[in-house]
Design a protein around this motif. Structure first.
Motif, mmCIF file in Angstrom:
data_model
loop_
_atom_site.group_PDB
_atom_site.id
_atom_site.type_symbol
_atom_site.label_atom_id
_atom_site.label_comp_id
_atom_site.label_asym_id
_atom_site.label_seq_id
_atom_site.Cartn_x
_atom_site.Cartn_y
_atom_site.Cartn_z
ATOM 1 N N MET A 71 -1.012 -16.721 8.843
ATOM 2 C CA MET A 71 0.147 -15.537 9.675
ATOM 3 C C MET A 71 -0.319 -16.860 11.262
ATOM 4 S SD MET A 71 0.579 -11.756 8.185
ATOM 5 C CE MET A 71 0.766 -11.148 9.755
ATOM 6 N N ALA A 72 -0.825 -16.577 11.236
ATOM 7 C CA ALA A 72 -1.649 -17.013 12.785
ATOM 8 C C ALA A 72 -1.334 -18.094 13.300
ATOM 9 C CB ALA A 72 -3.922 -16.840 13.230
ATOM 10 N N ALA A 73 -1.064 -19.289 11.965
ATOM 11 C CA ALA A 73 -1.195 -20.675 12.137
ATOM 12 C C ALA A 73 0.554 -20.720 12.470
ATOM 13 C CB ALA A 73 -1.430 -21.340 10.947
ATOM 14 N N MET A 74 1.472 -19.950 12.010
ATOM 15 C CA MET A 74 2.858 -20.335 11.518
ATOM 16 C C MET A 74 3.269 -19.510 13.515
ATOM 17 S SD MET A 74 5.495 -20.548 9.972
ATOM 18 C CE MET A 74 5.223 -21.206 8.645
ATOM 19 N N GLU A 75 2.124 -18.394 13.536
ATOM 20 C CA GLU A 75 3.091 -18.577 15.216
ATOM 21 C C GLU A 75 2.927 -19.714 15.759
ATOM 22 O OE1 GLU A 75 3.988 -15.119 16.697
ATOM 23 O OE2 GLU A 75 3.503 -13.536 15.594
ATOM 24 N N LYS A 76 1.651 -19.819 16.116
ATOM 25 C CA LYS A 76 1.471 -21.563 16.736
ATOM 26 C C LYS A 76 2.737 -22.369 16.663
ATOM 27 C CE LYS A 76 -3.580 -20.987 17.005
ATOM 28 N NZ LYS A 76 -5.243 -21.562 17.253
ATOM 29 N N ASP A 128 -1.993 -20.455 -1.019
ATOM 30 C CA ASP A 128 -0.875 -19.647 -1.347
ATOM 31 C C ASP A 128 -1.108 -18.625 -0.140
ATOM 32 O OD1 ASP A 128 0.026 -21.005 -3.387
ATOM 33 O OD2 ASP A 128 -0.028 -19.546 -5.182
ATOM 34 N N ASP A 129 -1.961 -17.730 0.084
ATOM 35 C CA ASP A 129 -2.589 -16.887 0.503
ATOM 36 C C ASP A 129 -2.169 -16.522 1.881
ATOM 37 O OD1 ASP A 129 -5.372 -14.725 -0.666
ATOM 38 O OD2 ASP A 129 -4.928 -16.526 -1.460
ATOM 39 N N MET A 130 -2.459 -18.216 2.504
ATOM 40 C CA MET A 130 -1.330 -18.336 4.015
ATOM 41 C C MET A 130 -0.174 -18.567 3.536
ATOM 42 S SD MET A 130 -5.074 -21.181 4.773
ATOM 43 C CE MET A 130 -5.020 -22.157 4.272
ATOM 44 N N ALA A 131 0.223 -19.134 3.320
ATOM 45 C CA ALA A 131 2.023 -19.169 2.451
ATOM 46 C C ALA A 131 2.487 -17.961 2.763
ATOM 47 C CB ALA A 131 1.618 -20.073 1.045
ATOM 48 N N ILE A 132 1.411 -17.700 2.302
ATOM 49 C CA ILE A 132 2.030 -15.644 1.868
ATOM 50 C C ILE A 132 2.234 -15.185 3.383
ATOM 51 C CG2 ILE A 132 2.296 -13.294 1.106
ATOM 52 C CD1 ILE A 132 1.171 -14.685 -1.458
ATOM 53 N N GLY A 133 1.124 -15.641 4.407
ATOM 54 C CA GLY A 133 1.142 -15.304 5.398
ATOM 55 C C GLY A 133 2.112 -15.396 6.628
ATOM 56 N N ALA A 134 2.506 -17.111 5.890
ATOM 57 C CA ALA A 134 3.293 -18.015 7.204
ATOM 58 C C ALA A 134 4.788 -17.409 6.100
ATOM 59 C CB ALA A 134 3.316 -18.993 6.680
ATOM 60 N N LEU A 135 4.697 -16.593 5.297
ATOM 61 C CA LEU A 135 6.747 -16.339 4.674
ATOM 62 C C LEU A 135 6.231 -15.022 5.633
ATOM 63 C CD1 LEU A 135 6.109 -17.117 1.586
ATOM 64 C CD2 LEU A 135 7.620 -17.992 3.120
ATOM 65 N N ASN A 136 5.460 -14.473 5.661
ATOM 66 C CA ASN A 136 5.581 -12.951 6.474
ATOM 67 C C ASN A 136 6.373 -13.549 7.591
ATOM 68 O OD1 ASN A 136 5.376 -9.841 6.258
ATOM 69 N ND2 ASN A 136 3.930 -10.218 7.488
ATOM 70 N N VAL A 137 5.584 -14.016 8.592
ATOM 71 C CA VAL A 137 5.569 -14.209 10.449
ATOM 72 C C VAL A 137 7.370 -15.243 10.176
ATOM 73 C CG1 VAL A 137 5.249 -15.484 12.506
ATOM 74 C CG2 VAL A 137 3.087 -15.047 10.648
ATOM 75 N N LEU A 138 7.687 -15.820 9.466
ATOM 76 C CA LEU A 138 8.724 -16.172 9.641
ATOM 77 C C LEU A 138 9.684 -14.946 8.980
ATOM 78 C CD1 LEU A 138 8.460 -19.434 7.384
ATOM 79 C CD2 LEU A 138 8.722 -19.404 10.587
ATOM 80 N N HIS A 139 9.849 -14.548 7.963
ATOM 81 C CA HIS A 139 10.512 -13.155 8.167
ATOM 82 C C HIS A 139 10.301 -12.230 8.626
ATOM 83 C CE1 HIS A 139 11.922 -13.810 4.155
ATOM 84 N NE2 HIS A 139 10.336 -13.661 2.813
ATOM 85 N N GLN A 140 9.526 -12.099 9.840
ATOM 86 C CA GLN A 140 9.141 -11.112 11.338
ATOM 87 C C GLN A 140 10.282 -11.684 12.140
ATOM 88 O OE1 GLN A 140 5.626 -10.515 12.308
ATOM 89 N NE2 GLN A 140 4.570 -9.027 10.271
ATOM 90 N N TYR A 141 10.494 -12.817 11.741
ATOM 91 C CA TYR A 141 11.497 -12.939 13.058
ATOM 92 C C TYR A 141 12.049 -14.194 13.098
ATOM 93 C CZ TYR A 141 7.390 -14.322 16.692
ATOM 94 O OH TYR A 141 6.070 -13.792 17.235
ATOM 95 N N GLY A 142 13.464 -13.098 11.759
ATOM 96 C CA GLY A 142 14.654 -13.441 11.294
ATOM 97 C C GLY A 142 14.383 -15.256 10.697
#
Length: 343
Positions: free
Chosen positions: A229-234, A250-264
């Motif tokens: 999640m932190a990496a995708m925010e950056k 995959d754990d980090m990829a799932i975090g990344a997907l979550n951030v992308l969903h949050q920002y639409g």
């Protein structure tokens, strides 16, 4: 009166605890003078070895210990299940050691083998947690042992893994085939050999495609969802965002997907996401995660089989088992956005 232990004998004889343990288990591996010093200290102190502490090869404990950085990670579930199944078929119980990446915990679980509480050890960690004598051949000082997933740089050590470099290269090449050129990489734990191996594969694919990697596209992680999640925010704050993100698990990829969903963001229409491992949740994500499949149960089974050979007094003919990976294409990756890539 306090009961004497191996560390006390080591202090009395002026040698390491590992040397004391080795003298009691395998005296033929210890030089004569050292052996005499240790046995003199044992006799004078009245020390009695742990009742489990006889030779590892007598199988008196009936246990094997499995050491992992975090047994709660999904990637470890299938491995543990297969190890348990294979061990029980052959009359062994499995002791799980959760180290949280701490060296002192790794050494604690290694001591279970040294003291005879376990007959062998499966290491899913990046280092050997044993005291060794640099003047003696290394492999002869180790108990029955197999390294899994992480490469410990010891020639001849039994190990099981997929080819992380080739897997990461295949993942990156797939994103390149979709037209992506700005491909970011979210790294795993800095002390994990698998992280460097996957980074090597990423760079190989990018170099072969003739692409310059922007240093901002390489973002630190640690294999956790939070770090993804932190990496995708950056990455989203970059002036020129990547059109695809390859997360090293995959754990980090799932975090990344979550951030992308949050920002639409639409996935993969706006940005593609790739993982590595193919944990159970990868197929359940929305969109389902494209990833590199590791045969996790096969890894556990093969590691236990290599250990069983050693426990039965045989040196495996093939000390390295490389298992195949597979690119699993799902919905989280797609062609580069038409407006998103300038050649």
């Amino acid at each position: 009166m306090r009961k004497m232990g191996i560390k006390d004998i080591a202090a009395l004889s002026g040698v390491s605890p590992a040397t004391v343990s080795r003298t009691l288990r395998n005296p033929e591996l210890v030089n004569k003078d050292t052996r005499k010093k240790v046995m003199k200290a044992v006799k004078e102190s009245g020390y009695r070895p742990n009742r489990f502490g006889s030779s590892l090869r007598t199988r008196q404990s009936g246990n094997i210990v499995v050491v992992m950085p975090d047994i709660t990670h999904q990637v470890n579930a299938g491995i543990i299940r297969a190890i348990e199944s294979e061990a029980q078929k052959h009359g062994y119980s499995v002791l799980l050691g959760d180290t949280q990446g701490l060296i002192e915990r790794e050494r604690h679980y290694a001591d279970m083998v040294n003291s005879g509480q376990a007959d062998g050890i499966l290491l899913f960690t990046p280092r050997l947690p044993f005291d060794v004598d640099p003047d003696q051949p290394l492999l002869k000082q180790l108990p029955p042992l197999v390294s899994g997933n992480e490469t410990i740089p010891v020639e001849g050590l039994c190990r099981v893994s997929v080819n992380n470099t080739a897997g990461a290269r295949a993942a990156t090449e797939y994103l390149l085939s979709l037209g992506h050129r700005r491909i970011a990489a979210v790294l795993g734990a800095s002390d994990a050999p698998s992280n460097q191996e996957r980074l090597d594969g990423y760079h190989q694919a990018m170099d072969e495609a003739g692409l310059q990697v922007d240093p901002q596209w390489i973002v630190a992680g640690d294999y956790s969802t939070d770090s993804g999640m932190a990496a995708m925010e950056k990455l989203l704050k970059l002036r020129q965002r990547p059109t695809a993100v390859f997360c090293f698990n995959d754990d980090m990829a799932i975090g990344a997907l979550n951030v992308l969903h949050q920002y639409g963001f639409a996935i993969p229409q706006d940005i593609s996401v790739m993982g590595f491992d193919d944990i159970r949740y990868a197929a359940l994500m929305r969109p389902a995660l494209t990833t590199i499949h590791q045969p996790l149960e096969d890894i556990g089974r093969a590691a236990m089989q290599l250990l069983l050979e050693q426990l039965n007094g045989r040196q495996p003919k093939n000390n390295y088992v490389e298992l195949p990976f597979e690119l699993i294409v799902r919905q989280s990756t797609g062609p580069v956005p038409l407006q998103g890539e300038s050649e």
